[in-house]
Every structure is written in C-alpha cells, then in structure tokens.
Design an enzyme around this catalytic site. Structure first.
Site, short mmCIF file in Angstrom:
data_model
loop_
_atom_site.label_atom_id
_atom_site.label_comp_id
_atom_site.label_asym_id
_atom_site.label_seq_id
_atom_site.Cartn_x
_atom_site.Cartn_y
_atom_site.Cartn_z
N HIS A 47 0.84 -1.20 0.00
CA HIS A 47 0.00 0.00 0.00
C HIS A 47 0.88 1.25 0.00
CE1 HIS A 47 -4.01 1.89 1.46
NE2 HIS A 47 -3.30 2.74 0.75
N ASN A 67 -4.65 6.10 -7.41
CA ASN A 67 -5.27 7.45 -7.34
C ASN A 67 -4.27 8.54 -7.72
OD1 ASN A 67 -3.81 7.00 -4.99
ND2 ASN A 67 -5.11 8.30 -3.73
N HIS A 85 -10.64 0.77 0.46
CA HIS A 85 -10.49 1.83 1.47
C HIS A 85 -11.90 2.00 2.06
CE1 HIS A 85 -9.42 6.19 2.53
NE2 HIS A 85 -10.72 6.15 2.66
N ASN A 92 -6.12 9.37 6.79
CA ASN A 92 -7.43 8.78 6.52
C ASN A 92 -7.28 7.27 6.34
OD1 ASN A 92 -9.97 8.14 5.73
ND2 ASN A 92 -10.06 9.51 3.97
N ASP A 115 0.84 2.63 3.88
CA ASP A 115 -0.01 3.67 3.29
C ASP A 115 0.83 4.95 3.13
OD1 ASP A 115 -2.06 5.16 2.25
OD2 ASP A 115 -3.21 5.31 4.10
N PHE A 129 -5.10 14.48 3.77
CA PHE A 129 -4.87 13.34 4.66
C PHE A 129 -3.61 12.60 4.21
CE2 PHE A 129 -9.56 13.80 4.73
CZ PHE A 129 -9.82 13.71 6.09
ZN LIG Z 1 -6.75 4.69 1.72
#
Ligand SMILES: [Zn+2]
Length: 522
Positions: free
Chosen positions: A115, A149, A234, A369, A396, A414
């Site tokens: 991630h 993303n 998510h 987040n 993350d 975030f």
């Molecule tokens: Zn996420």
C-alpha cells in the site's frame, strides 16, 4: 564515402563495435557453472551479470516464513537468484564471490509493502517513482504496490504500461501496479477490469476513495473474481463520515474538529464481508483502524469468508490524543512510548536522546485517513495483528508537499509518509513489546502479501528472485528529517527514537541500499 572519412570511421567506430562484439560473446560464454567452478571467463566487471548479482551472506539468522525456516545460516545468491540456503551454501560459492557478513542480523525475504502512493503520474511534486522506491529501499522494502489514485488515475491499460515503463527506468525496487475499480476513481462506472488484468495489475482498488454504491461494488467483485484479482478497499462510508477530519471522540470535541466516526469504517467492512460471501471474490480491507472492524473481520474469517485486512504502524503506535499536541500524548496514551523516547535505561544514540519529540496541537502530520483513533482502537489493532486476524502490515505511504500540509487542520490533505519508519515501528510495537515473534512479523511483510496478490516474491526458496532484506532488530536510531529519501517530509515521526534498522536491501541479487554504519563502523 570519401577515403579519408572512411578511415576516420574505422578508427573511431571499429573499436567500439569490437568491444560490443566481445561483450556479447562474453555474456554468452559466462555461465553459472563457470562461476561455481571458479572459472569466470569474463574479466569485464560491467559485463558479468553474475558478478554484479551474486553475493554470499554469511552467519545471519535466516528467517523465511514461506519455507518455515529460522536458523543461523549462509545464503548464496547467484545471478540474481537464490542458489542455496543453509550450512553448505558457502561451500557452493565461487571463490571470487562478494561476501556480506550478516552475523547478529536477520536475513529474510525482501519485504513487500502493498500500500504505497508513488504519485506518478501527475503529482510528482510530492513523490515520483525514483524517490518513492529510494525511500522503500531505505526502509528495507524490495517490492512496493502502488495505488491508482494518481492524475490521471490508473484506470486503463495504457497508464499501467506507463507505470511499468517508468518503474523499469527509474525504480530501484520492484513496483507492482493496482488498477482502479471505477473509471477515474469516481465510483460511478466500472473500469475495464479485464484489460487492466491483461496489462498486469495485481489487484483493483479505488484507494483514497470508496465505492459507495453497493450494487456497483458487487459487480466489481464478480468481475474481479472472473479475472482472479483481489479487490482492495479503502473502507469509508461517506454519509457517516461527511467532512470529518479526525476520529470522532473525546479529543475531537475538545479540539473543536469535525469527527470521522469509527462506524464510518466498520459499516463498509461489514458491507465487504457480506459481498465477499455473496460473490466468493477475495476482498482485502485496507488500513484498518477501528475496534469494530477487527471484530467483524475476526468473526467473518472464522466462517471462512474470503476477506483479509491490513494495518499501518501509525494506527497502532499513535492515538487521536496526538492531535492535541505532544505534551498531552506523552502524558496519556503515549506513556509507554515516552519511556523509550526519553532514553531511560538505554544507551544514548545521539545528543537529542534525552527528550521526547515535541509537536504542537493541530499538527497536520497527524492527519490521515482513516484517522488516528482511541487507545482502545489501537489496542484492538495490536490484538488483531497478534492473533492473526490482520495478516498484513503496510505503510499507506502518502507523501504531500510542505505547502499543502502547512495550512489549517481542516484544509490539509490526509496522509503521511511511512516507508522508512514502518519496519522499526512494527518491531517496536509488536516484537519488542512481546506481542508477536520476529518470524510472524516477517510473514506479515512477505509471504502474506505475496499470497494475497499472487506475487512470485516473499520467499527465499532456491530459484526464487534474490530479493533479500537484512535488518538489525535491536539497533536504535533517530529518524532525521534531512535523511529521508522521499521527496516529501510529512512524517509525524521525525526526531523519534526508533528500535530496529534495515542494514541492507538487496534486489535481484544487487545491493541497492546499505546502512552507512555498515560501511564505516564507528
Ligand atoms: Zn486509503
């Protein structure tokens, strides 16, 4: 061609062509057998891939959960592949092979972080493939899985191909790509999942966002199952979370910030369990943060639902009290960590060891987040990791520019960086705190993510790619801002005293990162 210029051509170009011919010949001549017999036919170091990608690691504690191995042993790498593990590995090594003394260290399969946000394409002011993979290498990671993303989103085969190409050119570790569930991560229309699979994605996810329409999510899972792709989610229910910026609880009330309730995550975890059960698709819940999520996952796994989860070190190290500033955090939820930070009972590692790191209230490096949650949630994540409910650890890693974070808490994006600190924080909270064993921790960073994503990685089996991490679980160090390899510096852990340090990161048999102290011991 006039005579003079033809002579010139021969003089200038011919030697180069000759060298190239010799190089090609040499490459063909040089075989593994020659090396093992100590009879390398190639004396040009830049030609001989065996020399570059071969290494003998001696005397380390070799831990390979995929093969249930935990023993002091040697590890032989030849031509970028694992050639032998065990007591006799050294006897099979060619005489001229480079050696690496791993005595007192742990040698394990190269760590995988499933991630990571590499921000390429489109957001390269925050990070790019070169800097993100350099940070991975420093953290001990030989493979990262990047999230879709980006700008544009990775929702089509062309963008997947672009990332693969850029990673081959600029990446220092392996980069695996995920594709979006929906077009432009808008949550409205499915992306072409079959064509993403053909382009080589290892999973689909709308990370950063969450598909709210349950029917659409169901169809995504059905397609993903047809293509044997896991779906990573998510978990965030928009109607419950609305514009929350921190965990909804005591501290959000005290600080006057809008709350992001745990139920906002738990609702989608429950939805995913139901849909995994309905469709039979593999669903993986990303960055779990709440006590209820762990309970739901535990119960569903008992019933055999194809569901899994991951946790990030910030969620099981920090709590929402940290948003109110360092003083309150160290005095309350961070008491145990404060003892370590203040150096009580430990050898000083720098002149800054005698004080706990400080930060003000509303520090945006504590905004992520899902958000940092209560001490009870933190404990539940640790318990879930200890009993195997949560089988994967990851960072993350979410880089943001200083100017983006240097705004009011409400307006900051975030996310925090994490590749360089996650191994140490996991060791501290799980192994040094005696919650799990070192092999269990390594499994959560190697064989478990490899299994979820069907990666031919995460093992030291003979013939496997020689991706290897060497780390010292007991080495203490301070994470300094000017030492990060990431392009961004939005980490809450600068100035923190950490325990556990990567010593060497090896990708395809090549040392891509070595801890400086190993090169010049002090
Ligand atoms: Zn996420």
């Amino acid at each position: 061609m006039p005579e003079a210029s033809s002579a010139n051509f021969n003089r200038l170009v011919e030697p180069k062509l000759k060298e190239r011919r010799l190089t090609r010949q040499a490459r063909e001549t040089c075989s593994a057998a020659n090396h093992i017999a100590g009879a390398c036919l190639v004396n040009l170091p830049w030609v001989c891939s065996l020399r570059m990608n071969s290494l003998l690691l001696t005397g380390g504690r070799v831990i390979d959960p995929a093969n249930r191995l935990d023993a002091v042993a040697d590890l032989l790498i030849l031509n970028g592949k694992i050639a032998a593990v065990g007591k006799d590995a050294a006897t099979q090594a060619p005489g001229e092979i480079e050696r690496f003394d791993a005595k007192g260290k742990i040698v394990c399969p190269g760590l995988i972080d499933l991630h990571v946000h590499l921000r390429e394409p489109g957001q390269t002011a925050k990070e790019n493939i070169a800097t993100g993979t350099a940070a991975a290498a420093r953290g001990g990671f030989t493979s990262v899985v990047c999230m879709p993303n980006t700008s544009p989103a990775i929702d089509n085969a062309g963008t997947v191909a672009l990332i693969h190409e850029r990673a081959a050119q600029h990446g220092v570790v392996n980069v695996f790509v995920t594709g979006a569930i929906t077009k432009n991560i808008a949550g409205e229309e499915l992306a072409s999942i079959g064509s993403l699979k053909r382009a080589g994605v290892v999973a689909i996810t709308d990370d950063g966002h969450c598909v709210q329409n349950n029917e659409l999510m169901r169809r995504a899972l059905e397609y993903a199952k047809m293509f044997d792709l896991p779906v990573m989610d998510h978990c965030q229910d928009y109607s419950l979370v609305t514009d929350g910026v921190m965990h909804e609880g005591y501290w959000s009330t005290v600080l006057g910030l809008r709350g992001w309730p745990s139920a906002g995550e738990e609702m989608i975890v429950a939805r995913n369990i139901l849909l995994a059960e309905l469709t039979g698709a593999r669903v993986h819940c990303q960055h779990l943060s709440a006590v209820g999520s762990v309970a739901l996952l535990r119960e569903a796994k008992k019933r055999g639902v194809p569901i899994s989860g991951e946790a990030c070190p910030h969620h099981f190290t920090l709590t929402d009290a940290a948003v109110s500033g360092s003083e309150k955090f160290w005095a309350e939820d961070g008491k145990d960590l404060a003892k370590f930070q203040s150096g009580t009972g430990f050898q000083p590692v720098s002149d800054r060891q005698d004080a706990c790191p400080t930060w003000p209230a509303y520090d945006t490096n504590f905004k992520m987040n899902p958000p940092l949650r209560s001490a009870r949630d933190r404990e539940a994540i640790l318990e879930g990791l200890a009993d195997g409910t949560i089988e994967i650890l990851c960072s993350d890693h979410a880089p943001h520019c200083d100017y983006e974070k240097e705004v009011e808490f409400d307006y900051a994006p975030f996310g925090i960086t994490g590749l360089e600190t996650e191994l140490a924080l996991s060791l501290m909270q799980l192994v040094h705190a005696k919650r799990i064993s070192v092999p269990d921790l390594i499994a959560k960073y190697t064989v478990n993510p490899a299994r979820l994503l069907n990666l031919q990685k995460g093992t030291l089996g003979v013939g496997a790619d020689a991706d290897v991490t060497v780390f010292d679980p007991d080495r203490e160090w301070i994470f300094e801002r000017d030492e990060t390899a990431s392009k961004s510096s939005n980490s809450p852990f600068f100035g923190w005293r950490l325990k556990g340090r990567t010593v060497a990161t090896i990708v395809n048999g090549k040392k891509i990162w070595i801890e400086q102290a190993e090169l010049a011991p002090v």
